[in-house]
Design an enzyme around this catalytic site. Structure first.
Site, short mmCIF file in Angstrom:
data_model
loop_
_atom_site.label_atom_id
_atom_site.label_comp_id
_atom_site.label_asym_id
_atom_site.label_seq_id
_atom_site.Cartn_x
_atom_site.Cartn_y
_atom_site.Cartn_z
N GLY A 12 0.82 -1.22 0.00
CA GLY A 12 0.00 0.00 0.00
C GLY A 12 0.85 1.26 0.00
N ILE A 14 2.41 2.95 2.45
CA ILE A 14 3.69 2.88 3.17
C ILE A 14 4.66 1.95 2.44
CG2 ILE A 14 4.67 1.84 5.28
CD1 ILE A 14 3.88 4.62 5.88
N CYS A 126 3.50 7.58 12.46
CA CYS A 126 4.01 8.81 11.83
C CYS A 126 3.97 9.96 12.84
CB CYS A 126 3.24 9.14 10.56
SG CYS A 126 1.45 9.28 10.77
N ALA A 159 -3.81 8.25 3.80
CA ALA A 159 -4.11 7.21 4.81
C ALA A 159 -4.82 6.06 4.12
CB ALA A 159 -4.98 7.80 5.92
N GLY A 160 -4.11 4.97 3.87
CA GLY A 160 -4.70 3.82 3.21
C GLY A 160 -5.68 3.09 4.13
N PRO A 161 -6.40 2.10 3.58
CA PRO A 161 -7.36 1.35 4.39
C PRO A 161 -6.74 0.79 5.68
CG PRO A 161 -7.57 0.75 2.08
CD PRO A 161 -6.40 1.67 2.16
N1 LIG Z 1 -0.28 5.96 5.76
C1 LIG Z 1 0.38 6.49 6.76
O1 LIG Z 1 0.49 7.71 6.90
C2 LIG Z 1 1.06 5.61 7.77
C3 LIG Z 1 2.11 6.16 8.52
C4 LIG Z 1 2.74 5.34 9.46
C5 LIG Z 1 2.34 4.04 9.65
N2 LIG Z 1 1.30 3.54 8.92
C6 LIG Z 1 0.90 2.15 9.16
O2 LIG Z 1 1.36 1.39 8.06
C7 LIG Z 1 0.44 0.32 7.78
C8 LIG Z 1 0.03 0.42 6.29
O3 LIG Z 1 -0.65 1.64 6.09
P1 LIG Z 1 -1.01 2.16 4.61
O4 LIG Z 1 -1.51 3.55 4.76
O5 LIG Z 1 0.11 1.86 3.70
O6 LIG Z 1 -2.25 1.20 4.29
P2 LIG Z 1 -2.63 0.50 2.90
O7 LIG Z 1 -2.43 1.48 1.80
O8 LIG Z 1 -3.98 -0.09 3.12
O9 LIG Z 1 -1.53 -0.64 2.75
C9 LIG Z 1 -1.58 -1.87 3.37
C10 LIG Z 1 -1.19 -2.90 2.32
O10 LIG Z 1 -0.90 -4.12 2.97
C11 LIG Z 1 -1.50 -5.15 2.22
N3 LIG Z 1 -1.80 -6.24 3.15
C12 LIG Z 1 -2.66 -6.26 4.18
N4 LIG Z 1 -2.59 -7.42 4.83
C13 LIG Z 1 -1.65 -8.16 4.19
C14 LIG Z 1 -1.09 -9.43 4.38
N5 LIG Z 1 -1.49 -10.21 5.37
N6 LIG Z 1 -0.13 -9.84 3.53
C15 LIG Z 1 0.30 -9.07 2.53
N7 LIG Z 1 -0.18 -7.84 2.30
C16 LIG Z 1 -1.14 -7.39 3.12
C17 LIG Z 1 -2.76 -4.56 1.64
O11 LIG Z 1 -3.15 -5.33 0.54
P3 LIG Z 1 -4.46 -5.02 -0.32
O12 LIG Z 1 -3.98 -4.02 -1.35
O13 LIG Z 1 -4.80 -6.34 -0.88
O14 LIG Z 1 -5.47 -4.47 0.63
C18 LIG Z 1 -2.29 -3.17 1.29
O15 LIG Z 1 -1.70 -3.12 0.00
C19 LIG Z 1 -0.71 0.49 8.77
O16 LIG Z 1 -0.52 -0.37 9.87
C20 LIG Z 1 -0.60 1.93 9.22
O17 LIG Z 1 -1.10 2.13 10.53
C21 LIG Z 1 0.68 4.29 7.97
#
Ligand SMILES: NC(=O)c1ccc[n+]([C@@H]2O[C@H](COP(=O)([O-])OP(=O)(O)OC[C@H]3O[C@@H](n4cnc5c(N)ncnc54)[C@H](OP(=O)(O)O)[C@@H]3O)[C@@H](O)[C@H]2O)c1
Length: 289
Positions: A12, A14, A126, A159-161
Site C-alpha cells: 500500500g 507505506i 508517523c 491514509a490507506g485502508p
Molecule cells: N499511511 C500512513 O500515513 C502511515 C504512517 C505510518 C504508519 N502507517 C501504518 O502502516 C500500515 C500500512 O498503512 P497504509 O496507509 O500503507 O495502508 P494501505 O495502503 O492499506 O496498505 C496496506 C497494504 O498491505 C496489504 N496487506 C494487508 N494485509 C496483508 C497481508 N497479510 N499480507 C500481505 N499484504 C497485506 C494490503 O493489501 P491489499 O492491497 O490487498 O489491501 C495493502 O496493500 C498500517 O498499519 C498503518 O497504521 C501508515
C-alpha cells in the site's frame, strides 16, 4: 560493500513509498515486494520498477528465506502480530511499520544505538516519529511533565485502508511512545485525517504542561535533535516554538515528503519510512547485526 537484501510485506502507501526509498539506498537491495493481490497500484509500480513481486503474503518468505536479510512489515497491526512469530522463527531482522508494538519502539534521532540489538523494531507511528523527539527533549529538560498532548493532521488521501483500520492502535502506540520517551504522567494523541483538496502537508503540534517551563534549556537539547532528524528526514521543520502559551509549552512541526510515491504533502509517509530506512542502513553497515 555487500548489499543487504530486504523484502517489503504490504503493497500500500507505506510499502510502496518504502520501496522507492530502499531503491535509492546504496546499502539496500529490494529482493521482493509482497502483497496479497497483483492488481494494487503499489504492485503495478513495483513491477514497472522491475522488482520481483509476489501475492503470496507471508507464505513467500519461508520459501525464500535464504534470499532475505531483513523484512519491513507495512501491512496492518493485526497482520504483523501473525507475521512476527514466523519471521522470528526464521531468524529475520524485522522493521515493523504498523502500530502493532510487538518489538521495542525505535525513534532513530533518540535511540538508534540501543535499538540495534533488537530483532523486531517497532517504528511507532508517523505522529510518534514527528513528536517523540520533541517530547524526549521536553522530558530531558523538565523533571515533571504532567501532561503531553500531540495533534497530527495528515491528508486523507495518504491514509490507506490499513491506516484507517489501525486508528485505535495508532492512538495507543503513540501515547505509549510519548510516555516512554518523555516520562510524562499522562499523554494524549489525536490524528486528524483532513480531506481538504489540495491536500494539506503533515503537521504535528505538541502541547506540554510542565512544572517550571524552561524554553532556553529546551531549545539547547531540541536543536541538535532536530538537526539529527533532518539527516534522515530532510523535510522535517519546526514551524513554531518552542514557545510558552500561558504555562504550556507549544511546538509545531511540519513534515514535507520527497514525493517518492505520493506527492510532497504526504510527509507522514516520509517521517516513518525514512526512519525505517535509516535503521535498515545501520543494520546493513553493521554487517546485519
Ligand atoms: N499511511 C500512513 O500515513 C502511515 C504512517 C505510518 C504508519 N502507517 C501504518 O502502516 C500500515 C500500512 O498503512 P497504509 O496507509 O500503507 O495502508 P494501505 O495502503 O492499506 O496498505 C496496506 C497494504 O498491505 C496489504 N496487506 C494487508 N494485509 C496483508 C497481508 N497479510 N499480507 C500481505 N499484504 C497485506 C494490503 O493489501 P491489499 O492491497 O490487498 O489491501 C495493502 O496493500 C498500517 O498499519 C498503518 O497504521 C501508515
Amino acid at each position: 560493500m555487500q548489499q543487504y537484501r530486504i523484502a517489503i510485506l504490504g503493497s500500500g502507501n507505506i510499502g510502496t513509498d518504502l520501496l522507492v526509498k530502499a531503491m535509492r539506498s546504496p546499502h539496500l537491495t529490494c529482493v521482493a515486494f509482497i502483497g496479497r493481490g497483483y492488481t494494487s497500484p503499489g504492485m503495478n509500480k513495483a513491477r514497472a520498477l522491475g522488482i520481483t513481486c509476489s501475492d503470496q503474503s507471508i507464505d513467500y518468505i519461508p520459501e525464500h528465506a535464504d534470499e532475505i536479510d531483513l523484512v519491513f512489515d507495512a501491512t496492518s497491526a493485526k497482520d504483523h502480530a501473525l507475521h512476527a512469530p514466523i519471521l522470528k522463527a526464521l531468524g529475520k531482522q524485522v522493521i515493523d511499520l504498523t502500530p502493532a508494538k510487538v518489538g521495542p519502539m525505535c525513534v532513530p534521532a533518540v535511540n538508534l544505538d540501543s535499538s540495534l540489538g533488537s530483532s523486531n523494531l517497532n517504528m511507532v507511528t508517523c505522529g510518534g516519529q514527528a513528536s517523540i523527539p520533541v517530547a524526549f527533549a521536553i522530558g530531558q529538560t523538565h523533571p515533571e511533565v504532567d501532561y503531553l498532548e500531540v495533534v497530527s493532521s495528515i491528508a486523507s488521501k495518504s491514509a490507506g485502508p490499513a491506516t484507517r483500520i489501525n486508528l485505535d492502535e495508532y492512538i495507543e502506540t503513540t501515547e505509549k511512545g510519548l510516555q516512554a520517551f518523555s516520562g510524562a504522567k499522562r499523554t494524549k494523541a489525536i490524528l486528524n485525517l483532513n480531506p481538504a483538496v489540495p491536500c494539506i502537508d503533515m503537521q504535528t503540534t505538541i502541547f506540554a504542561n510542565v512544572k517550571n517551563p524552561d524554553i532556553e534549556a529546551l531549545k539547547r537539547v531540541l536543536d541538535p535533535i532536530v538537526e539529527k532528524i533532518k539527516t534522515y528526514v530532510p523535510g522535517y521543520k519546526i514551524l513554531v516554538g518552542p514557545i510558552l502559551d500561558g504555562d504550556r509549552i507549544v511546538v509545531m512541526v511540519k513534515v514535507r515528503g520527497r514525493g517518492d510515491y505520493l506527492p510532497e504533502y504526504a510527509g507522514n509517509l516520509d517521517i516513518i519510512n525514512c526512519a525505517a530506512i535509516a535503521m535498515a542502513e545501520q543494520f546493513a553497515m553493521n554487517g546485519g547485526n
